[in-house]
Design a protein around this motif. Structure first.
Motif, mmCIF file in Angstrom:
data_model
loop_
_atom_site.group_PDB
_atom_site.id
_atom_site.type_symbol
_atom_site.label_atom_id
_atom_site.label_comp_id
_atom_site.label_asym_id
_atom_site.label_seq_id
_atom_site.Cartn_x
_atom_site.Cartn_y
_atom_site.Cartn_z
ATOM 1 N N SER A 115 29.047 49.725 55.974
ATOM 2 C CA SER A 115 28.918 49.099 54.660
ATOM 3 C C SER A 115 29.444 47.672 54.634
ATOM 4 O O SER A 115 29.210 46.941 53.667
ATOM 5 C CB SER A 115 29.638 49.930 53.594
ATOM 6 O OG SER A 115 31.015 50.018 53.873
ATOM 7 N N ALA A 116 30.149 47.268 55.682
ATOM 8 C CA ALA A 116 30.695 45.916 55.759
ATOM 9 C C ALA A 116 29.814 44.974 56.578
ATOM 10 O O ALA A 116 29.973 43.748 56.501
ATOM 11 C CB ALA A 116 32.093 45.940 56.364
ATOM 12 N N LYS A 125 31.628 44.013 46.382
ATOM 13 C CA LYS A 125 31.145 45.020 45.451
ATOM 14 C C LYS A 125 32.330 45.796 44.877
ATOM 15 O O LYS A 125 33.382 45.869 45.518
ATOM 16 C CB LYS A 125 30.221 45.995 46.184
ATOM 17 C CG LYS A 125 29.062 45.343 46.914
ATOM 18 C CD LYS A 125 28.280 46.369 47.720
ATOM 19 C CE LYS A 125 27.129 45.728 48.471
ATOM 20 N NZ LYS A 125 26.357 46.730 49.259
ATOM 21 N N PRO A 126 32.162 46.396 43.720
ATOM 22 C CA PRO A 126 33.273 47.196 43.158
ATOM 23 C C PRO A 126 33.778 48.260 44.129
ATOM 24 O O PRO A 126 34.981 48.553 44.144
ATOM 25 C CB PRO A 126 32.645 47.810 41.920
ATOM 26 C CG PRO A 126 31.610 46.815 41.487
ATOM 27 C CD PRO A 126 31.045 46.287 42.772
ATOM 28 N N GLN A 168 51.976 45.669 55.266
ATOM 29 C CA GLN A 168 52.335 46.357 54.022
ATOM 30 C C GLN A 168 51.141 46.549 53.101
ATOM 31 O O GLN A 168 51.220 47.312 52.141
ATOM 32 C CB GLN A 168 53.427 45.559 53.297
ATOM 33 C CG GLN A 168 52.944 44.367 52.475
ATOM 34 C CD GLN A 168 52.529 43.167 53.323
ATOM 35 O OE1 GLN A 168 52.673 43.154 54.542
ATOM 36 N NE2 GLN A 168 52.006 42.144 52.660
ATOM 37 N N GLY A 169 50.035 45.867 53.392
ATOM 38 C CA GLY A 169 48.836 46.001 52.578
ATOM 39 C C GLY A 169 48.720 44.925 51.524
ATOM 40 O O GLY A 169 49.721 44.403 51.036
ATOM 41 N N THR A 170 47.481 44.616 51.184
ATOM 42 C CA THR A 170 47.210 43.658 50.119
ATOM 43 C C THR A 170 46.072 44.217 49.261
ATOM 44 O O THR A 170 45.077 44.721 49.783
ATOM 45 C CB THR A 170 46.871 42.264 50.686
ATOM 46 O OG1 THR A 170 46.724 41.323 49.615
ATOM 47 C CG2 THR A 170 45.601 42.264 51.521
ATOM 48 N N GLN A 171 46.246 44.135 47.962
ATOM 49 C CA GLN A 171 45.277 44.733 47.030
ATOM 50 C C GLN A 171 44.076 43.810 46.844
ATOM 51 O O GLN A 171 44.229 42.608 46.592
ATOM 52 C CB GLN A 171 45.932 44.984 45.678
ATOM 53 C CG GLN A 171 44.991 45.524 44.608
ATOM 54 C CD GLN A 171 44.555 46.955 44.875
ATOM 55 O OE1 GLN A 171 45.382 47.802 45.195
ATOM 56 N NE2 GLN A 171 43.256 47.227 44.743
ATOM 57 N N VAL A 172 42.891 44.394 46.966
ATOM 58 C CA VAL A 172 41.650 43.700 46.643
ATOM 59 C C VAL A 172 40.977 44.479 45.524
ATOM 60 O O VAL A 172 40.717 45.678 45.657
ATOM 61 C CB VAL A 172 40.716 43.614 47.867
ATOM 62 C CG1 VAL A 172 39.345 43.084 47.461
ATOM 63 C CG2 VAL A 172 41.330 42.731 48.942
ATOM 64 N N THR A 173 40.722 43.797 44.418
ATOM 65 C CA THR A 173 40.065 44.423 43.278
ATOM 66 C C THR A 173 38.802 43.640 42.946
ATOM 67 O O THR A 173 38.864 42.429 42.729
ATOM 68 C CB THR A 173 40.987 44.460 42.058
ATOM 69 O OG1 THR A 173 42.195 45.162 42.390
ATOM 70 C CG2 THR A 173 40.318 45.148 40.892
ATOM 71 N N VAL A 174 37.677 44.346 42.934
ATOM 72 C CA VAL A 174 36.390 43.718 42.627
ATOM 73 C C VAL A 174 35.930 44.284 41.287
ATOM 74 O O VAL A 174 35.570 45.457 41.178
ATOM 75 C CB VAL A 174 35.348 43.992 43.718
ATOM 76 C CG1 VAL A 174 34.057 43.225 43.414
ATOM 77 C CG2 VAL A 174 35.888 43.609 45.085
ATOM 78 N N SER A 175 35.958 43.432 40.287
ATOM 79 C CA SER A 175 35.652 43.894 38.936
ATOM 80 C C SER A 175 35.247 42.722 38.059
ATOM 81 O O SER A 175 35.734 41.598 38.241
ATOM 82 C CB SER A 175 36.877 44.583 38.334
ATOM 83 O OG SER A 175 36.653 44.939 36.981
ATOM 84 N N SER A 176 34.377 42.992 37.124
ATOM 85 C CA SER A 176 33.981 41.961 36.170
ATOM 86 C C SER A 176 34.847 42.048 34.914
ATOM 87 O O SER A 176 34.679 41.253 33.997
ATOM 88 C CB SER A 176 32.505 42.109 35.808
ATOM 89 O OG SER A 176 32.240 43.423 35.340
ATOM 90 N N LEU A 211 42.001 39.543 42.619
ATOM 91 C CA LEU A 211 40.924 40.018 41.750
ATOM 92 C C LEU A 211 39.737 39.072 41.878
ATOM 93 O O LEU A 211 39.900 37.848 41.776
ATOM 94 C CB LEU A 211 41.411 40.064 40.301
ATOM 95 C CG LEU A 211 40.369 40.375 39.227
ATOM 96 C CD1 LEU A 211 39.814 41.780 39.409
ATOM 97 C CD2 LEU A 211 40.982 40.204 37.835
ATOM 98 N N VAL A 212 38.571 39.631 42.097
ATOM 99 C CA VAL A 212 37.363 38.822 42.245
ATOM 100 C C VAL A 212 36.208 39.538 41.555
ATOM 101 O O VAL A 212 36.193 40.770 41.481
ATOM 102 C CB VAL A 212 37.062 38.566 43.740
ATOM 103 C CG1 VAL A 212 36.758 39.863 44.476
ATOM 104 C CG2 VAL A 212 35.943 37.559 43.930
ATOM 105 N N GLN A 213 35.271 38.768 41.053
ATOM 106 C CA GLN A 213 34.094 39.353 40.403
ATOM 107 C C GLN A 213 33.102 39.857 41.440
ATOM 108 O O GLN A 213 33.084 39.359 42.576
ATOM 109 C CB GLN A 213 33.427 38.317 39.508
ATOM 110 C CG GLN A 213 34.248 37.926 38.297
ATOM 111 C CD GLN A 213 33.480 37.041 37.342
ATOM 112 O OE1 GLN A 213 32.489 36.420 37.705
ATOM 113 N NE2 GLN A 213 33.946 36.965 36.103
ATOM 114 N N PRO A 214 32.290 40.826 41.080
ATOM 115 C CA PRO A 214 31.238 41.283 42.005
ATOM 116 C C PRO A 214 30.381 40.109 42.472
ATOM 117 O O PRO A 214 30.032 39.229 41.673
ATOM 118 C CB PRO A 214 30.428 42.262 41.153
ATOM 119 C CG PRO A 214 31.421 42.791 40.163
ATOM 120 C CD PRO A 214 32.305 41.629 39.837
ATOM 121 N N GLY A 215 30.094 40.107 43.765
ATOM 122 C CA GLY A 215 29.353 39.001 44.362
ATOM 123 C C GLY A 215 30.220 37.883 44.876
ATOM 124 O O GLY A 215 29.726 36.975 45.558
ATOM 125 N N GLY A 216 31.493 37.927 44.570
ATOM 126 C CA GLY A 216 32.409 36.882 44.994
ATOM 127 C C GLY A 216 32.911 37.078 46.413
ATOM 128 O O GLY A 216 32.498 37.995 47.125
#
Length: 116
Positions: free
Chosen positions: A62-63, A86-87, A108-116, A11-16
């Motif tokens: 977009s990347a 970005k979210p 197997q995949g790894t989850q990336v969540t971008v959220s404040s 989990l990371v904040q937007p801009g991180g």
């Protein structure tokens, strides 16, 4: 056979930033391209970045300018440095490799969540 294990999501904040890693094992000598895909809920899996054995890279539009793919051939590793997240980058990220025979292998995949 090639086995892939991803790490580095979270989990990371937007801009991180986050750096994903993928370790390949097994018959790694035949690996040609190493790739990162992602799949967001309700969306199709999409190719985010690719790198050939010689180091040529290509990115999802977009990347571009935010993500950097790199590989360590000696240690059969591929990385994805993600900056200015970005979210809409929220997704499960998958490592994929193509071997010379044309067969593809997936992690197997790894989850990336971008959220404040």
């Amino acid at each position: 056979q090639v086995q892939l294990v991803e790490s580095g999501g979270g989990l990371v904040q937007p801009g991180g930033s986050l750096k994903l890693s993928c370790a390949a094992s097994g018959k790694t000598s035949g690996i040609h391209s190493m790739n990162w895909y992602r799949q967001a809920p309700g969306k199709q899996r999409e190719l985010v970045a690719t790198i050939t054995r010689g180091g040529s890279t290509n990115y999802l539009d977009s990347a571009k300018g935010r993500f950097t793919i790199s590989r360590d051939n000696a240690n059969s590793m591929v990385y994805l440095q993600m900056n200015s997240l970005k979210p809409e980058d929220t997704a499960v990220y998958y490592c994929n490799v193509l071997v010379n025979s044309g067969i593809g292998y997936w992690g197997q995949g790894t989850q990336v969540t971008v959220s404040s």
